[in-house]
Design a protein around this motif. Structure first.
Motif, PDB file in Angstrom:
ATOM      1  N   GLY A 173     -11.723  25.504 -99.572  1.00  0.00           N
ATOM      2  CA  GLY A 173     -11.409  25.030 -98.229  1.00  0.00           C
ATOM      3  C   GLY A 173     -10.678  26.064 -97.384  1.00  0.00           C
ATOM      4  N   LEU A 174     -10.743  27.343 -97.792  1.00  0.00           N
ATOM      5  CA  LEU A 174     -10.130  28.399 -96.986  1.00  0.00           C
ATOM      6  C   LEU A 174     -11.139  28.978 -96.006  1.00  0.00           C
ATOM      7  N   ASP A 175     -12.402  28.701 -96.251  1.00  0.00           N
ATOM      8  CA  ASP A 175     -13.458  29.179 -95.372  1.00  0.00           C
ATOM      9  C   ASP A 175     -14.492  28.056 -95.316  1.00  0.00           C
ATOM     10  N   ARG A 176     -15.285  28.035 -94.258  1.00  0.00           N
ATOM     11  CA  ARG A 176     -16.276  26.983 -94.109  1.00  0.00           C
ATOM     12  C   ARG A 176     -17.663  27.581 -94.288  1.00  0.00           C
ATOM     13  N   PRO A 177     -18.506  26.954 -95.103  1.00  0.00           N
ATOM     14  CA  PRO A 177     -19.859  27.496 -95.249  1.00  0.00           C
ATOM     15  C   PRO A 177     -20.625  27.390 -93.937  1.00  0.00           C
ATOM     16  N   THR A 178     -21.556  28.327 -93.718  1.00  0.00           N
ATOM     17  CA  THR A 178     -22.397  28.278 -92.526  1.00  0.00           C
ATOM     18  C   THR A 178     -23.307  27.052 -92.603  1.00  0.00           C
ATOM     19  N   SER A 179     -23.822  26.793 -93.827  1.00  0.00           N
ATOM     20  CA  SER A 179     -24.548  25.547 -94.039  1.00  0.00           C
ATOM     21  C   SER A 179     -24.368  25.126 -95.489  1.00  0.00           C
ATOM     22  N   GLY A 180     -24.705  23.887 -95.781  1.00  0.00           N
ATOM     23  CA  GLY A 180     -24.498  23.376 -97.128  1.00  0.00           C
ATOM     24  C   GLY A 180     -23.210  22.588 -97.210  1.00  0.00           C
ATOM     25  N   THR A 181     -22.988  21.924 -98.375  1.00  0.00           N
ATOM     26  CA  THR A 181     -21.793  21.097 -98.494  1.00  0.00           C
ATOM     27  C   THR A 181     -20.977  21.481 -99.731  1.00  0.00           C
ATOM     28  N   VAL A 182     -19.663  21.270 -99.610  1.00  0.00           N
ATOM     29  CA  VAL A 182     -18.752  21.474-100.727  1.00  0.00           C
ATOM     30  C   VAL A 182     -18.017  20.161-100.943  1.00  0.00           C
ATOM     31  N   ARG A 183     -18.072  19.625-102.159  1.00  0.00           N
ATOM     32  CA  ARG A 183     -17.337  18.392-102.453  1.00  0.00           C
ATOM     33  C   ARG A 183     -16.299  18.680-103.516  1.00  0.00           C
ATOM     34  N   GLY A 240      -0.257  25.469 -97.892  1.00  0.00           N
ATOM     35  CA  GLY A 240      -0.356  24.110 -97.371  1.00  0.00           C
ATOM     36  C   GLY A 240       0.550  23.784 -96.202  1.00  0.00           C
ATOM     37  N   ALA A 241       1.109  24.791 -95.538  1.00  0.00           N
ATOM     38  CA  ALA A 241       1.915  24.507 -94.355  1.00  0.00           C
ATOM     39  C   ALA A 241       0.985  24.253 -93.177  1.00  0.00           C
ATOM     40  N   GLU A 242       1.254  23.195 -92.424  1.00  0.00           N
ATOM     41  CA  GLU A 242       0.489  22.961 -91.213  1.00  0.00           C
ATOM     42  C   GLU A 242       0.998  23.910 -90.137  1.00  0.00           C
ATOM     43  N   LYS A 243       0.182  24.080 -89.102  1.00  0.00           N
ATOM     44  CA  LYS A 243       0.583  24.986 -88.024  1.00  0.00           C
ATOM     45  C   LYS A 243       1.933  24.575 -87.445  1.00  0.00           C
ATOM     46  N   ARG A 244       2.101  23.271 -87.257  1.00  0.00           N
ATOM     47  CA  ARG A 244       3.350  22.828 -86.629  1.00  0.00           C
ATOM     48  C   ARG A 244       4.546  23.109 -87.535  1.00  0.00           C
ATOM     49  N   GLN A 245       4.307  23.151 -88.862  1.00  0.00           N
ATOM     50  CA  GLN A 245       5.422  23.474 -89.753  1.00  0.00           C
ATOM     51  C   GLN A 245       5.827  24.939 -89.611  1.00  0.00           C
ATOM     52  N   VAL A 246       4.819  25.818 -89.411  1.00  0.00           N
ATOM     53  CA  VAL A 246       5.134  27.230 -89.194  1.00  0.00           C
ATOM     54  C   VAL A 246       5.913  27.380 -87.882  1.00  0.00           C
ATOM     55  N   VAL A 247       5.459  26.674 -86.850  1.00  0.00           N
ATOM     56  CA  VAL A 247       6.169  26.727 -85.565  1.00  0.00           C
ATOM     57  C   VAL A 247       7.607  26.233 -85.753  1.00  0.00           C
ATOM     58  N   ARG A 296      -6.556  20.423 -90.054  1.00  0.00           N
ATOM     59  CA  ARG A 296      -5.343  19.750 -90.492  1.00  0.00           C
ATOM     60  C   ARG A 296      -5.544  19.030 -91.827  1.00  0.00           C
ATOM     61  N   GLU A 297      -6.707  18.386 -91.931  1.00  0.00           N
ATOM     62  CA  GLU A 297      -7.005  17.662 -93.158  1.00  0.00           C
ATOM     63  C   GLU A 297      -7.111  18.636 -94.337  1.00  0.00           C
ATOM     64  N   LEU A 298      -7.741  19.789 -94.066  1.00  0.00           N
ATOM     65  CA  LEU A 298      -7.883  20.807 -95.105  1.00  0.00           C
ATOM     66  C   LEU A 298      -6.521  21.316 -95.566  1.00  0.00           C
ATOM     67  N   THR A 299      -5.624  21.509 -94.594  1.00  0.00           N
ATOM     68  CA  THR A 299      -4.292  22.002 -94.935  1.00  0.00           C
ATOM     69  C   THR A 299      -3.587  21.027 -95.869  1.00  0.00           C
ATOM     70  N   ARG A 300      -3.677  19.740 -95.540  1.00  0.00           N
ATOM     71  CA  ARG A 300      -3.038  18.731 -96.381  1.00  0.00           C
ATOM     72  C   ARG A 300      -3.671  18.701 -97.764  1.00  0.00           C
ATOM     73  N   LEU A 301      -5.007  18.846 -97.775  1.00  0.00           N
ATOM     74  CA  LEU A 301      -5.722  18.860 -99.048  1.00  0.00           C
ATOM     75  C   LEU A 301      -5.256  20.044 -99.896  1.00  0.00           C
ATOM     76  N   ARG A 302      -5.105  21.206 -99.251  1.00  0.00           N
ATOM     77  CA  ARG A 302      -4.702  22.401 -99.984  1.00  0.00           C
ATOM     78  C   ARG A 302      -3.367  22.206-100.672  1.00  0.00           C
ATOM     79  N   ARG A 303      -2.404  21.620 -99.936  1.00  0.00           N
ATOM     80  CA  ARG A 303      -1.086  21.564-100.548  1.00  0.00           C
ATOM     81  C   ARG A 303      -0.976  20.459-101.595  1.00  0.00           C
ATOM     82  N   ALA A 304      -1.842  19.448-101.519  1.00  0.00           N
ATOM     83  CA  ALA A 304      -1.726  18.345-102.465  1.00  0.00           C
ATOM     84  C   ALA A 304      -2.704  18.471-103.633  1.00  0.00           C
ATOM     85  N   ARG A 305      -3.904  18.993-103.383  1.00  0.00           N
ATOM     86  CA  ARG A 305      -4.958  18.898-104.395  1.00  0.00           C
ATOM     87  C   ARG A 305      -5.472  20.232-104.922  1.00  0.00           C
TER      88      ARG A 305
END
Lengths: 229, 436
Positions: free
Chosen positions: A56-66, B349-356, A78-87
């Motif tokens: 989830g650090l980059d987005r594919p041009t096409s295709g899906t990642v689950r 996992g920091a959101e942009k607003r957290q960095v701000v 934003r959703e990706l960021t939350r996913l990164r830190r939790a999962r």
């Protein structure tokens, strides 16, 4: 067995002026839980792109990642960021840790960013697990390269993520230190049921993996399911 | 070979060079404008109005020259310090300390030569606006014409050249002495080096000198005392600049309990960052203290002024604007060097607003230290000298104090957050992997 990570028809194309670089071409892969997968291949074969798309650090041009059943290739920033830190857990080749924080604070960072309370006991237990008891208050500058990688692994594991992604985690280390770090990743899988994906040039890492995906030219050239030595 | 090194080093960290360039342009602009007005006034036919204007022009010129030397020296040594790692790499591959010093000198010269025409053109324009303002207020002496010509150009070049070389020398002296191995480790905190004992003693020496100057000025005539004020302030500011790391540490200690309690994870990260990066914090504190101290001192002096004097008002706006721009410029330089750190936070996992939020919390510490030091310096000068010149500090209304403090804090926050928009658009993984 259920796939933790599922890449379907993933293509990633970069534009360099008038040229298009195909980093990944219509790649399919399914990775299963509680395993260590090594992704190898020559430079430019798309290893790092694969890891970045899968994490989830980059987005594919096409295709899906689950990931764990959720389609991450369609998620917003934003959703990706939350996913990164939790999962998801990360270990890079270098510059993994915030130099201003102690080892313990670095380990706790994903939990703290997620708004959870400070839990030093948990961090110390995790640091002890990676062989760093007593160094909780050291800053990265005071730790050796191998020790820094151990802290990074502790940070990656503390959230009990679905998958830990490591990009050349032993690339900057000498042979013995690298072996220790590899052993730690192996242990995370064997004893704690983690799922680890390692991008590596290092044959020693590949030899200890449950499965080796060899990439060439943006596609999987070999998919070897091995018995780790 | 040396110019090759200089070009490579500029390429490696363009933001540091851009920061120096901007500071040089600002300085060239104000110096050009002041000298143009001063020279034009001096060449006008003699009269009482001409003498007064000419004297004021000289006073403003001197002040802008002092300020420019101070500011350019600061920015230049910050730019060199920001490239510590590149310098260490050069040392590792065999560059001698003198080659590092020459590289910095060449770079400073190039920056000065590039900044000069831009600053000169802007300064000539500014002088016109100033002159038009004076004419509009009817305070242009008979027969005075605005002449820009060569003297401002020479003055601006002299200031730029001397102060950039001087600042570069101080920075390069430190950079050339580092052991190659030391700064190469990626885990080093940028700007986390411990301040030395020499720095501490130098700060105390300047503090003592500033105190002595204050005492000396209180026994001179009211006119002389008024003329001495900027000089004494500058002595205090040099002391503040040198004591910056300790002032920063003190402000961090004061703000830490609040930030930890109410700032959440951002507050914690900010406290850790401020503690570990004392030298960088110091670089941010000094220009904020400068603009605060000069603004307050000027406001106190203005309480005694009668009718609005265009020359005085314009000159004040000029150097307040200059100091503000320089402070903003330094803060932007300091944030721009942290792309990797912010990107790492985001991959974890920091959101942009957290960095701000982290940057805002750190800004609170910077503002506390900078504005606080500025207020103290202004009081140290204006309490004794304000009484001597007939404009006691107590004459300044409370709302002016409050407004100054708020403007200082707003400046810190606005400038620190300005580059974030662009930096947070960089994909986190790219930011982490980027070399600089």
């Amino acid at each position: 067995m259920d796939a933790v990570l599922e890449l379907t028809h993933v293509t990633r194309t970069y534009r360099h002026g008038p040229h298009a670089v195909h980093a990944l071409r219509d790649l399919d892969a399914r990775l299963y839980a509680h395993s260590l997968t090594a992704v190898t291949g020559p430079s430019g074969s798309g290893k790092s792109t694969l890891l970045q798309c899968a994490a989830g650090l980059d987005r594919p041009t096409s295709g899906t990642v689950r990931l764990a059943g959720r389609e991450i290739s369609a998620m917003g920033e934003r959703e990706l960021t939350r996913l990164r830190r939790a999962r998801i857990g990360f270990v890079f080749q270098s510059f993994n840790l915030l130099p201003t924080l102690t080892a313990q604070e670095n380990v706790l960072l994903p939990l703290r960013l997620d708004g959870r309370r400070r839990d030093p006991v948990r961090a110390r237990r995790m640091l002890a697990r990676v062989g760093l008891d007593g160094r909780a208050d050291a800053r990265p500058g005071e730790l050796s390269g191998g020790q820094q990688q151990r802290v990074a692994i502790a940070r990656a594991l503390i959230t009990e993520p679905d998958v830990v992604f490591a990009d050349e985690p032993t690339g900057a280390l000498d042979q013995d230190t690298a072996a220790g770090v590899l052993e730690l990743l192996r242990e995370a899988v064997g004893e704690h049921g983690a799922t680890v994906v390692v991008v590596t040039h290092d044959p020693a890492v590949a030899a200890r993996a449950d499965r080796v995906l060899r990439l060439a030219d943006g596609r999987i050239a070999h998919d070897t399911v091995g018995v780790p030595a | 070979m040396t110019t090759g090194l200089a070009t490579a080093s500029v390429r490696a960290r363009p933001s540091a060079f851009a920061g120096v360039f901007a500071a040089l342009v600002f300085s060239a602009t104000v110096v050009t404008a002041c000298v143009a007005i001063a020279v034009s006034a001096a060449q006008a036919p003699a009269s009482a109005a001409q003498a007064a204007l000419s004297e004021m022009g000289v006073a403003f010129t001197l002040l802008t020259v002092y300020l420019s030397v101070f500011v350019i020296g600061q920015v230049m040594s910050l730019a060199v310090a920001q490239r510590r790692r590149e310098s260490a790499l050069l040392r590792a591959v065999g560059a001698g300390p003198w080659q590092i010093r020459r590289m910095v000198a060449v770079e400073a010269l190039c920056a000065a030569l590039l900044a000069l025409p831009v600053g000169y053109a802007l300064g000539a324009l500014l002088a016109r606006v100033w002159f038009a303002g004076l004419a509009g207020a009817g305070s242009v002496p008979d027969g005075m014409a605005l002449r820009t010509g060569l003297p401002p150009l020479f003055a601006a070049f002299g200031v730029l050249f001397v102060s950039s070389q001087l600042g570069g020398m101080i920075g390069a002296w430190r950079a050339s002495r580092i052991r190659p191995s030391e700064a190469l480790a990626g885990s080093q905190v940028q700007g986390g080096e411990r301040p030395g004992r020499v720095r501490g003693f130098a700060s105390l020496a300047f503090l003592a000198a500033a105190g002595a100057l204050t005492v000396a000025s209180t026994v001179s005539s009211a006119r002389d005392a008024a003329a001495q004020i900027p000089l004494v302030l500058l002595a205090y500011l040099v002391a503040i600049g040198l004591a910056g790391p300790w002032i920063g540490r003190l402000a961090t200690a004061v703000a830490a309990p609040l930030l930890r309690r109410f700032g959440g994870v951002a507050g914690e990260l900010a406290v850790a960052g401020c503690r570990a990066r004392a030298r960088r914090l110091s670089a941010a504190i000094t220009p904020i203290a400068l603009v605060t101290a000069f603004a307050l001192a000027k406001f106190v002096s203005l309480t005694g002024a009668g009718a609005t004097d265009w020359m005085e008002v314009f000159g004040t706006l000029l150097y307040a604007g200059f100091a503000g721009l320089v402070a903003a410029n330094t803060l932007v330089m300091l944030v721009l060097e942290r792309l990797r750190e912010f990107s790492l936070l985001r991959t974890v996992g920091a959101e942009k607003r957290q960095v701000v939020a982290v940057v805002v919390a750190e800004g609170a510490v910077t503002a506390l230290a900078g504005v606080g030091a500025g207020v103290l310096a202004a009081c140290a000068v204006m309490v004794p000298l304000g009484a001597r010149t007939g404009t006691p500090v107590s004459g300044l209304p409370g709302w002016v104090w409050a407004a100054t403090l708020c403007c200082g804090a707003a400046l810190v926050w606005a400038a620190s957050c300005a580059p974030l928009g662009r930096m947070l658009r960089v994909r986190p993984i790219e930011g982490v992997l980027r070399r600089t």
